[in-house]
Design an enzyme around this catalytic site. Structure first.
Site, PDB file in Angstrom:
ATOM      1  N   SER A   1      -5.708  13.050 -29.538  1.00  0.00           N
ATOM      2  CA  SER A   1      -5.080  12.484 -28.382  1.00  0.00           C
ATOM      3  C   SER A   1      -6.121  12.444 -27.194  1.00  0.00           C
ATOM      4  CB  SER A   1      -3.793  13.245 -27.682  1.00  0.00           C
ATOM      5  OG  SER A   1      -2.595  12.782 -28.819  1.00  0.00           O
TER       6      SER A   1
ATOM      7  N   THR B 167      -2.812  15.185 -23.878  1.00  0.00           N
ATOM      8  CA  THR B 167      -3.542  14.755 -22.734  1.00  0.00           C
ATOM      9  C   THR B 167      -4.273  16.185 -22.277  1.00  0.00           C
ATOM     10  OG1 THR B 167      -2.270  12.708 -22.239  1.00  0.00           O
ATOM     11  CG2 THR B 167      -3.459  13.914 -20.332  1.00  0.00           C
TER      12      THR B 167
ATOM     13  N   THR C  20      -7.357  11.022 -21.613  1.00  0.00           N
ATOM     14  CA  THR C  20      -6.135  10.884 -22.894  1.00  0.00           C
ATOM     15  C   THR C  20      -6.744   9.568 -23.490  1.00  0.00           C
ATOM     16  OG1 THR C  20      -3.935  11.007 -23.429  1.00  0.00           O
ATOM     17  CG2 THR C  20      -4.679   9.680 -21.412  1.00  0.00           C
TER      18      THR C  20
ATOM     19  N   ARG D 255      -1.405  -1.379 -22.741  1.00  0.00           N
ATOM     20  CA  ARG D 255      -0.741  -0.424 -22.220  1.00  0.00           C
ATOM     21  C   ARG D 255      -1.605   0.687 -21.403  1.00  0.00           C
ATOM     22  NH1 ARG D 255      -0.033   5.380 -22.255  1.00  0.00           N
ATOM     23  NH2 ARG D 255       2.270   5.920 -21.758  1.00  0.00           N
TER      24      ARG D 255
ATOM     25  N   THR E 121       1.396  15.684 -18.326  1.00  0.00           N
ATOM     26  CA  THR E 121       1.188  15.356 -19.797  1.00  0.00           C
ATOM     27  C   THR E 121       2.389  14.968 -20.092  1.00  0.00           C
ATOM     28  OG1 THR E 121       0.462  16.170 -21.950  1.00  0.00           O
ATOM     29  CG2 THR E 121       1.698  17.909 -20.483  1.00  0.00           C
ATOM     30  N   GLY E 122       2.359  14.136 -21.108  1.00  0.00           N
ATOM     31  CA  GLY E 122       3.796  13.873 -21.831  1.00  0.00           C
ATOM     32  C   GLY E 122       4.022  12.068 -21.499  1.00  0.00           C
TER      33      GLY E 122
END
Ligand code: SD4
Length: 338
Positions: A89, A199, A217, A227, A250-251
């Site tokens: 990632s 990330t 990331t 995106r 993060t997320g």
């Protein structure tokens, strides 16, 4: 409208504060009495998101321990997962978008509030160093897409294929069932499995008392081409204010952008919240905004206050962060709302 009586009352408070000499923002942070237990650490200190932040912290520490500055430290730390092909990632080996392109998002910020960022950058392993070059060599903050790639190549970065065999294999498998819409929440497929959330956000406080932060990331796996998430957006994926502290996230980046996440965390610390309280309160904005949605996604915040206090919080179980300071090196499980 402030009436005359209220005006006189406010004036009296203001003059008393001025007489007491308590007008500096940095004094307020130093005087903050945390309501929740926080770890007060010695300088220097470095914290990073997720378990693999430990290796990043080690690289950052080699700079901090030699009295190096926080900016150099966070860049060195972020470069570790970027060049690790097994980390799917971040950087090399990152999972591609739905069309098979590995597109990287990264940003960096220093103690003077200077910042640089790249979004949807392809073919360059060390997106964080390109972000730093944007900060140091251009009058801009953010470069995106092909412009970011051209800038990187013009500044000596090598063009590489970032899609590894493993990530290609998984993407081809995903394509068999993929719908046109990206799997927005693919990172939360196996709750509690930290390997699905990768990330890196890294924050450091150096011996001079200066803060720095970096975030890098490959973004949400199988996203639509083009995106951009929260990670390259100053104030969303990362924010540093040397008078207060720094925060990173993060997320699911879309939700972090909606609440200007990292900036919100820093502003809550400025108001006297502990790092942990600030992270939790930022997440509670998401919960109030859309409780049903918030239950289905992961977002985690990590914060480092300028006195070395740290804190974190996540929506769901499973978010971890790595801490390194003189006497301590550990991975800590963050508290969570759900
Ligand atoms: C993004 N916030 O692109 C990133 C992804 C991430 O754990 O942090 N994953 O939205």
């Amino acid at each position: 409208m402030v009436d005359r009586r209220e005006f006189l009352r406010l004036s009296a408070i203001t003059s008393a504060a001025a007489l007491a000499g308590c007008t500096s923002a940095s004094d307020k942070v130093q005087q903050d009495e945390p309501a929740l237990p926080v770890r007060v650490l010695n300088k220097p200190v470095v914290v990073s998101t997720w378990d693999f932040g430990k290796a990043a912290n080690t690289a950052a520490w080699s700079i901090l321990a030699g009295n190096g500055n926080a900016l150099d430290a966070v860049e060195a730390g972020a470069r570790v997962p970027e060049e690790d092909p097994t980390n799917q990632s971040v950087g090399l080996g990152g999972r591609p978008d739905r069309d098979g392109h590995v597109t990287l998002d990264a940003c960096i910020m220093d103690a003077k509030g200077r910042c640089g960022s790249v979004a949807a950058l392809e073919h360059i392993v060390h997106a964080i160093s390109v972000a730093r070059a944007v900060m140091e060599k251009t009058p801009h903050v953010m470069l995106a897409g092909d412009g970011a790639l051209q800038f990187a190549l013009a500044n000596g970065f090598q063009k590489e294929d970032l899609l590894t065999g493993q990530s290609r294999k998984e993407w081809e498998e995903w394509l068999k069932t993929a719908h046109y819409a990206p799997v927005v929440n693919i990172e939360n497929q196996t709750p509690g499995n930290s390997k699905d959330h990768d990330t890196i956000g890294i924050l450091a406080l150096d011996t001079a008392g200066d803060l720095g932060g970096a975030c890098t990331t490959s973004g949400m796996a199988y996203k639509l081409h083009g995106r951009v998430g929260d990670s390259p957006i100053i104030g969303a994926g990362l924010f540093v204010d040397n008078e207060v502290g720094g925060a990173t996230s993060t997320g699911v980046g879309e939700e972090v952008i909606r609440i200007a996440g990292s900036h919100t965390v820093v502003e809550l610390m400025r108001q006297g919240r502990t790092p942990e309280e600030a992270c939790r309160m930022a997440l509670e904005r998401s919960v109030r905004r859309d409780p049903a949605y918030a239950k289905t996604i992961q977002v985690g915040f990590l914060a480092l206050r300028r006195d070395g206090a740290i804190g974190a919080y996540a929506l769901q179980k499973g978010f971890t962060y790595a801490v390194k300071t003189g006497g301590r090196e550990e991975v800590v499980a963050a508290k969570h709302i759900f």
